[in-house]
Design a protein around this motif. Structure first.
Motif, PDB file in Angstrom:
ATOM      1  N   HIS A   1      13.629   7.825   2.511  1.00  0.00           N
ATOM      2  CA  HIS A   1      13.804   6.443   2.073  1.00  0.00           C
ATOM      3  C   HIS A   1      12.581   5.897   1.334  1.00  0.00           C
ATOM      4  CE1 HIS A   1      15.895   2.681   1.938  1.00  0.00           C
ATOM      5  NE2 HIS A   1      14.928   2.038   2.546  1.00  0.00           N
ATOM      6  N   ILE A   2      11.404   6.363   1.709  1.00  0.00           N
ATOM      7  CA  ILE A   2      10.182   5.876   1.068  1.00  0.00           C
ATOM      8  C   ILE A   2       9.657   6.989   0.153  1.00  0.00           C
ATOM      9  CG2 ILE A   2       7.998   4.658   1.427  1.00  0.00           C
ATOM     10  CD1 ILE A   2      10.367   3.265   2.682  1.00  0.00           C
ATOM     11  N   ALA A   3      10.350   7.179  -0.955  1.00  0.00           N
ATOM     12  CA  ALA A   3      10.043   8.286  -1.856  1.00  0.00           C
ATOM     13  C   ALA A   3       8.635   8.200  -2.423  1.00  0.00           C
ATOM     14  CB  ALA A   3      11.063   8.322  -2.994  1.00  0.00           C
ATOM     15  N   MET A   4       8.069   6.991  -2.483  1.00  0.00           N
ATOM     16  CA  MET A   4       6.705   6.838  -3.025  1.00  0.00           C
ATOM     17  C   MET A   4       5.685   7.572  -2.172  1.00  0.00           C
ATOM     18  SD  MET A   4       8.603   3.905  -2.541  1.00  0.00           S
ATOM     19  CE  MET A   4       7.671   2.761  -1.544  1.00  0.00           C
ATOM     20  N   LEU A   5       6.000   7.758  -0.890  1.00  0.00           N
ATOM     21  CA  LEU A   5       5.097   8.466   0.008  1.00  0.00           C
ATOM     22  C   LEU A   5       5.443   9.953   0.118  1.00  0.00           C
ATOM     23  CD1 LEU A   5       4.781   5.892   2.954  1.00  0.00           C
ATOM     24  CD2 LEU A   5       3.068   6.401   1.207  1.00  0.00           C
ATOM     25  N   SER A   6       6.742  10.266   0.167  1.00  0.00           N
ATOM     26  CA  SER A   6       7.142  11.655   0.411  1.00  0.00           C
ATOM     27  C   SER A   6       7.174  12.491  -0.864  1.00  0.00           C
ATOM     28  CB  SER A   6       8.514  11.698   1.090  1.00  0.00           C
ATOM     29  OG  SER A   6       9.511  11.098   0.268  1.00  0.00           O
ATOM     30  N   THR A   7       7.522  11.868  -2.003  1.00  0.00           N
ATOM     31  CA  THR A   7       7.599  12.603  -3.269  1.00  0.00           C
ATOM     32  C   THR A   7       6.949  11.777  -4.393  1.00  0.00           C
ATOM     33  OG1 THR A   7       9.831  11.710  -3.640  1.00  0.00           O
ATOM     34  CG2 THR A   7       9.674  13.907  -2.652  1.00  0.00           C
ATOM     35  N   PRO A   8       5.675  11.460  -4.268  1.00  0.00           N
ATOM     36  CA  PRO A   8       5.046  10.569  -5.250  1.00  0.00           C
ATOM     37  C   PRO A   8       5.001  11.140  -6.658  1.00  0.00           C
ATOM     38  CG  PRO A   8       3.386  11.550  -3.809  1.00  0.00           C
ATOM     39  CD  PRO A   8       4.720  11.877  -3.219  1.00  0.00           C
ATOM     40  N   THR A   9       4.773  12.444  -6.794  1.00  0.00           N
ATOM     41  CA  THR A   9       4.712  13.053  -8.127  1.00  0.00           C
ATOM     42  C   THR A   9       6.039  12.912  -8.844  1.00  0.00           C
ATOM     43  OG1 THR A   9       3.077  14.659  -7.339  1.00  0.00           O
ATOM     44  CG2 THR A   9       4.201  15.159  -9.401  1.00  0.00           C
ATOM     45  N   GLU A  10       7.133  13.114  -8.129  1.00  0.00           N
ATOM     46  CA  GLU A  10       8.456  13.006  -8.731  1.00  0.00           C
ATOM     47  C   GLU A  10       8.768  11.554  -9.104  1.00  0.00           C
ATOM     48  OE1 GLU A  10       7.646  14.659  -6.084  1.00  0.00           O
ATOM     49  OE2 GLU A  10       8.423  16.703  -6.212  1.00  0.00           O
ATOM     50  N   VAL A  11       8.329  10.616  -8.271  1.00  0.00           N
ATOM     51  CA  VAL A  11       8.528   9.202  -8.593  1.00  0.00           C
ATOM     52  C   VAL A  11       7.761   8.837  -9.856  1.00  0.00           C
ATOM     53  CG1 VAL A  11       8.038   6.837  -7.826  1.00  0.00           C
ATOM     54  CG2 VAL A  11       9.039   8.492  -6.230  1.00  0.00           C
ATOM     55  N   VAL A  12       6.540   9.324  -9.970  1.00  0.00           N
ATOM     56  CA  VAL A  12       5.738   9.053 -11.166  1.00  0.00           C
ATOM     57  C   VAL A  12       6.425   9.615 -12.409  1.00  0.00           C
ATOM     58  CG1 VAL A  12       3.584   9.647 -12.348  1.00  0.00           C
ATOM     59  CG2 VAL A  12       3.535   8.849  -9.982  1.00  0.00           C
TER      60      VAL A  12
ATOM     61  N   GLN B   1       0.814  -1.226   0.000  1.00  0.00           N
ATOM     62  CA  GLN B   1       0.000   0.000   0.000  1.00  0.00           C
ATOM     63  C   GLN B   1       0.848   1.276   0.000  1.00  0.00           C
ATOM     64  OE1 GLN B   1      -0.695  -2.713   1.807  1.00  0.00           O
ATOM     65  NE2 GLN B   1      -2.634  -3.304   0.829  1.00  0.00           N
ATOM     66  N   VAL B   2       2.162   1.160   0.269  1.00  0.00           N
ATOM     67  CA  VAL B   2       3.003   2.367   0.215  1.00  0.00           C
ATOM     68  C   VAL B   2       3.077   2.935  -1.199  1.00  0.00           C
ATOM     69  CG1 VAL B   2       4.397   1.820   2.237  1.00  0.00           C
ATOM     70  CG2 VAL B   2       5.095   0.963  -0.021  1.00  0.00           C
ATOM     71  N   PHE B   3       2.644   2.173  -2.188  1.00  0.00           N
ATOM     72  CA  PHE B   3       2.634   2.659  -3.567  1.00  0.00           C
ATOM     73  C   PHE B   3       1.293   3.263  -3.965  1.00  0.00           C
ATOM     74  CE2 PHE B   3       6.258  -0.263  -3.868  1.00  0.00           C
ATOM     75  CZ  PHE B   3       7.149   0.487  -4.625  1.00  0.00           C
ATOM     76  N   GLU B   4       0.354   3.402  -3.042  1.00  0.00           N
ATOM     77  CA  GLU B   4      -0.994   3.856  -3.410  1.00  0.00           C
ATOM     78  C   GLU B   4      -0.990   5.228  -4.081  1.00  0.00           C
ATOM     79  OE1 GLU B   4      -3.205   3.606   0.215  1.00  0.00           O
ATOM     80  OE2 GLU B   4      -3.842   1.535  -0.155  1.00  0.00           O
ATOM     81  N   LYS B   5      -0.195   6.163  -3.576  1.00  0.00           N
ATOM     82  CA  LYS B   5      -0.151   7.504  -4.168  1.00  0.00           C
ATOM     83  C   LYS B   5       0.367   7.435  -5.599  1.00  0.00           C
ATOM     84  CE  LYS B   5       0.796   9.975   0.194  1.00  0.00           C
ATOM     85  NZ  LYS B   5       1.776  10.855   0.891  1.00  0.00           N
ATOM     86  N   VAL B   6       1.408   6.661  -5.811  1.00  0.00           N
ATOM     87  CA  VAL B   6       1.986   6.519  -7.152  1.00  0.00           C
ATOM     88  C   VAL B   6       0.979   5.886  -8.108  1.00  0.00           C
ATOM     89  CG1 VAL B   6       3.765   5.295  -8.479  1.00  0.00           C
ATOM     90  CG2 VAL B   6       4.365   6.454  -6.333  1.00  0.00           C
ATOM     91  N   ILE B   7       0.282   4.878  -7.632  1.00  0.00           N
ATOM     92  CA  ILE B   7      -0.711   4.192  -8.471  1.00  0.00           C
ATOM     93  C   ILE B   7      -1.816   5.153  -8.887  1.00  0.00           C
ATOM     94  CG2 ILE B   7      -2.526   2.425  -8.435  1.00  0.00           C
ATOM     95  CD1 ILE B   7      -0.594   0.691  -6.786  1.00  0.00           C
ATOM     96  N   ARG B   8      -2.289   5.974  -7.960  1.00  0.00           N
ATOM     97  CA  ARG B   8      -3.348   6.934  -8.302  1.00  0.00           C
ATOM     98  C   ARG B   8      -2.887   7.882  -9.404  1.00  0.00           C
ATOM     99  NH1 ARG B   8      -4.423   7.183  -2.616  1.00  0.00           N
ATOM    100  NH2 ARG B   8      -3.288   9.155  -2.461  1.00  0.00           N
TER     101      ARG B   8
END
Length: 284
Positions: free
Chosen positions: A265-276, A42-49
């Motif tokens: 360390h968990i960029a998917m949560l802290s910077t999801p837009t940049e990861v996308v 679920q830590v990837f939920e923001k990225v998935i959205r």
């Protein structure tokens, strides 16, 4: 005559619309996302959205069997391979995204996959029957094996004492992320850029990881030219510091594309837009 012309124009418009509707709206690759030790998918939920909004249709966040269960690394590798080959066999290209220990798992999962796609007889058939290919592996703060560990397995060190956040429970083969609750509590080791309430929330979601999975010796290095491998360094990462990340990048024969994010360390949560944006960048 006028009626006939109107009818023909209407028919052409209908056919044009029907043909357009039949054309796939997206040729984006499948994206397989793998969390690190202790973490739920679920830590990837923001990225998935965000990816769904950008018309990515095939998105899989894989739950690692070693998180919450005492199993070896092969169970983690098999879980990722199951999803990977589902997409490859369906003709879909794939981007794999790993975080921390999840990068080690995706690295093991792609062993042999390049040859599997390239040598398939299906590739001589129509595009609808081709096997997919792996476009890239994206390592978010990867905690990964060194080349020397694969080439000389006897040189690999046991992970006891490797990280100040690891708490080893040798009586039952588990590892937790609460060894140092003063300097490196999970809220600071993993989520130091999140608001306190959100950091507390994700800390409650952490589970134990299996020692055997984390301590296993890798059998394959994907970043020596077989695949495009992107290593993403988090400038504010307190679990895999930029200095530690550089030791993997600077290895002789290592072939990385290096990216930098102002992330923890968990960029998917802290910077999801940049990861996308990085996933999109390395999806072609």
């Amino acid at each position: 005559m006028q009626f006939v012309l109107v009818f023909l124009f209407a028919l052409l418009a209908f056919l044009d619309g029907g043909i357009a509707a039949a054309v796939p709206t997206s040729k984006k690759p499948a994206v397989i996302m793998v969390p690190g030790a202790f973490h739920v998918p679920q830590v990837f939920e923001k990225v998935i959205r965000h990816l769904k909004k950008d018309d990515y249709q095939f998105l899989d966040a894989v739950a690692l069997p070693s998180v919450g269960h005492v199993v070896g690394r092969q169970a983690d590798t098999d879980a990722v391979k199951k999803v990977l080959y589902k997409h490859l066999n369906a003709g879909r290209d794939v981007v794999l995204v790993g975080n921390s220990y999840g990068c080690t798992v995706i690295g093991e999962a792609v062993k042999g996959a390049a040859q599997y796609s390239a040598n398939s007889d299906l590739n001589t058939a129509s595009d609808s029957n081709r096997r997919g290919r792996i476009i890239s592996l994206v390592y978010l703060s990867g905690f990964i094996p060194y080349i020397s560990e694969v080439e000389h397995p006897e040189s690999k060190v046991d992970i006891h004492g490797l990280s100040p956040i690891f708490n080893f429970h040798d009586n039952n083969g588990t590892v937790t992320a609460d060894a140092d609750l003063v300097q490196y509590p999970p809220q600071q080791a993993f989520y130091n850029l999140l608001p306190p309430r959100e950091a507390d929330y994700w800390t409650t979601k952490l589970k134990f990881s299996s020692f055997d999975a984390l301590n296993a010796t890798a059998t394959y290095i994907p970043y020596m030219g077989d695949f495009k491998v992107v290593y993403v360094i988090g400038s504010q990462d307190r679990a895999v510091s930029p200095e530690l990340a550089q030791t993997w990048i600077d290895q002789p024969r290592a072939e990385f594309t290096v990216e930098h994010l102002d992330s923890d360390h968990i960029a998917m949560l802290s910077t999801p837009t940049e990861v996308v944006e990085l996933i999109k960048k390395y999806s072609v």
